[in-house]
Motif scaffolding. Structure first.
Motif, mmCIF file in Angstrom:
data_model
loop_
_atom_site.group_PDB
_atom_site.id
_atom_site.type_symbol
_atom_site.label_atom_id
_atom_site.label_comp_id
_atom_site.label_asym_id
_atom_site.label_seq_id
_atom_site.Cartn_x
_atom_site.Cartn_y
_atom_site.Cartn_z
ATOM 1 N N ALA A 242 6.484 10.756 -13.606
ATOM 2 C CA ALA A 242 6.014 11.369 -14.697
ATOM 3 C C ALA A 242 4.820 9.593 -15.506
ATOM 4 N N SER A 243 4.064 9.890 -16.333
ATOM 5 C CA SER A 243 3.076 9.562 -16.630
ATOM 6 C C SER A 243 2.985 8.470 -18.101
ATOM 7 N N THR A 244 2.545 7.877 -18.519
ATOM 8 C CA THR A 244 1.946 7.579 -20.028
ATOM 9 C C THR A 244 0.616 6.272 -20.265
ATOM 10 N N SER A 256 5.283 6.322 -12.870
ATOM 11 C CA SER A 256 6.408 5.837 -12.450
ATOM 12 C C SER A 256 7.137 6.582 -11.605
ATOM 13 N N VAL A 257 7.644 6.577 -10.773
ATOM 14 C CA VAL A 257 9.128 7.212 -9.420
ATOM 15 C C VAL A 257 10.381 7.109 -10.089
ATOM 16 N N ILE A 258 11.154 8.180 -10.413
ATOM 17 C CA ILE A 258 11.944 8.732 -11.206
ATOM 18 C C ILE A 258 12.810 9.185 -9.885
ATOM 19 N N THR A 259 14.268 9.537 -9.859
ATOM 20 C CA THR A 259 14.959 10.617 -9.060
ATOM 21 C C THR A 259 16.821 9.463 -9.311
ATOM 22 N N SER A 260 17.124 10.885 -8.928
ATOM 23 C CA SER A 260 18.360 11.000 -9.158
ATOM 24 C C SER A 260 19.606 10.116 -8.119
ATOM 25 N N ALA A 261 18.730 9.813 -7.327
ATOM 26 C CA ALA A 261 19.346 9.397 -5.598
ATOM 27 C C ALA A 261 19.738 7.641 -5.747
#
Length: 412
Positions: A242-244, A256-261
């Motif tokens: 995602a980015s802002t 940003s890197v987001i993960t369910s792990a």
């Protein structure tokens, strides 16, 4: 039997594009010949007993096990096979076909020594094989594209609808234009403005304000802009970028890197979008990006940071256990240390480079052959896996030799 063929990804996965096409065509022609024999009722009596290929070079530490000797009326159809070698040295699964007494073709699933009648694969169930295309020497994520229907299963957007603006020119602007335009040109401008006004009248535009990820009953976000969304090979976890924008003129971009792990999020300010790497067991993940156009920087959720200065030659990074592997120019690095140097004029696909867990030995699949670190080599593997047995890593591959399907294993 319908001549509807499944994906050949399991066969061409480990070779480079041009040689892979050559191998694909060879196997396709052979498969067509054998299928025609079955359909014409002639069987495959010409098949001979399998013998190891004399063009291969294998040391004494390689084991050869015949898992199936096909009968004269059986054929291993390359194009109708979902080959599975599993995660253990004893696992093996594939499909063979046989003409039955009523002159129809029956398919059999061979799984770990047992044959079971199954419906012959067709284009309608070819999806069962498509995960083979994800196979790689490392845990390669599958991207779900933003324009696909599949992404709707995992994301939802908050949108805003507003009226489409009508192009307009003020009276002062028209007066200024008339000073250097002919009457005919002014009439043309007014005509086009009227047409544009008619086209936009009553129409609206919808813009995405934010995106929320919905995964396994849990929500993540919302995020201002979701750039990429990936699934792990087993589909049990996701990774997303995602980015802002920040600053008075939105001149700073934060990725940003987001993960369910993991509950952790990796973020960075960069001049170019980041990319994701994930450990096979999802215990750790990382990203690489260009902070200044001069270097690549790899950052991990475990706190590791590596810098690569040869940005024009950087070919990506991946995990080997908890260690970071990357390829830059003609060198392969493990945690920043060179473990392999290739000749300058050669290209090497990172997916086809298999490193031992200690990072000291490398096996490569290239030009339709497996090349081992000790000098051994093997032609035309149908499929290859790196598997673990009693705490030791092995290379395991399936080969067709005459009428025999053979599994080879070699310690890494």
């Amino acid at each position: 039997m319908k001549k509807q063929y499944l994906s050949l990804a399991a066969l061409v996965l480990f070779v480079t594009p041009s040689p892979a096409q050559s191998l694909l065509n060879k196997l396709k022609n052979k498969a067509n010949q054998e299928v025609n024999k079955l359909e014409n009722g002639t069987g495959s009596s010409s098949q001979s007993q399998g013998q190891p290929n004399k063009n291969n070079k294998l040391s004494a530490n390689v084991t050869r096990t015949v898992v199936l000797s096909m009968a004269a009326d059986e054929v291993f159809d390359y194009q109708e096979n979902c080959i599975s070698l599993g995660s253990n040295t004893s696992d093996i699964a594939f499909i063979v076909a046989r003409r039955s007494s009523n002159n129809s073709v029956q398919c059999y699933s061979y799984v770990n020594g047992s044959k079971t009648p199954v419906a012959c694969p067709s284009s309608s169930n070819s999806n069962n094989c498509q995960t083979s295309s994800l196979q790689c020497s490392y845990s390669k994520l599958r991207e779900i594209h933003q324009s696909s229907d599949e992404i709707k299963k995992y994301t939802s957007n908050q949108t805003e609808t507003h009226a489409m603006q009508t192009p307009a020119i003020t009276d002062d602007q028209l007066k200024q234009m008339s000073a250097y335009m002919t009457p005919a040109q002014m009439d043309d401008v007014k005509k086009k403005l009227a047409e544009a006004s008619k086209q936009t009248e009553g129409k609206t535009l919808t813009s995405v304000l934010s995106t929320t990820i919905n995964f396994n009953g849990k929500q993540y976000g919302p995020y201002k802009q979701l750039l990429q969304f990936f699934l792990t090979p087993d589909g049990k976890n996701f990774y997303a970028i995602a980015s802002t924008t920040e600053g008075q003129y939105n001149e700073k971009v934060k990725y940003s890197v987001i993960t369910s792990a993991s509950d952790k999020t990796l973020s960075t300010y960069a001049v170019a979008p980041t990319s994701i790497l994930a450990a096979p067991d999802n215990s750790e993940f990382g990203m690489y990006h260009t902070p200044d156009y001069k270097t690549y920087q790899i950052s991990t959720s475990g706190g590791k940071t590596l810098s690569i200065t040869e940005t024009s030659w950087f070919q990506g990074a991946w995990y080997l256990g908890s260690r970071i592997v990357y390829q830059s120019h003609n060198k392969v690095y493990v945690d920043g240390q060179v473990v392999k140097t290739f000749p300058e004029n050669e290209t090497h696909d990172p997916c086809n480079l298999y490193l031992s867990l200690d990072g000291k030995n490398m096996t490569e699949v290239k030009d339709q052959k497996i090349y081992f670190a000790d000098g051994d080599y093997f032609e035309y593997p149908l499929k290859i896996e790196s598997v673990n047995s009693v705490g030791r890593q092995y290379f395991k591959w399936l080969a067709l030799e005459g009428n025999q399907l053979v599994v080879y294993q070699k310690p890494q």
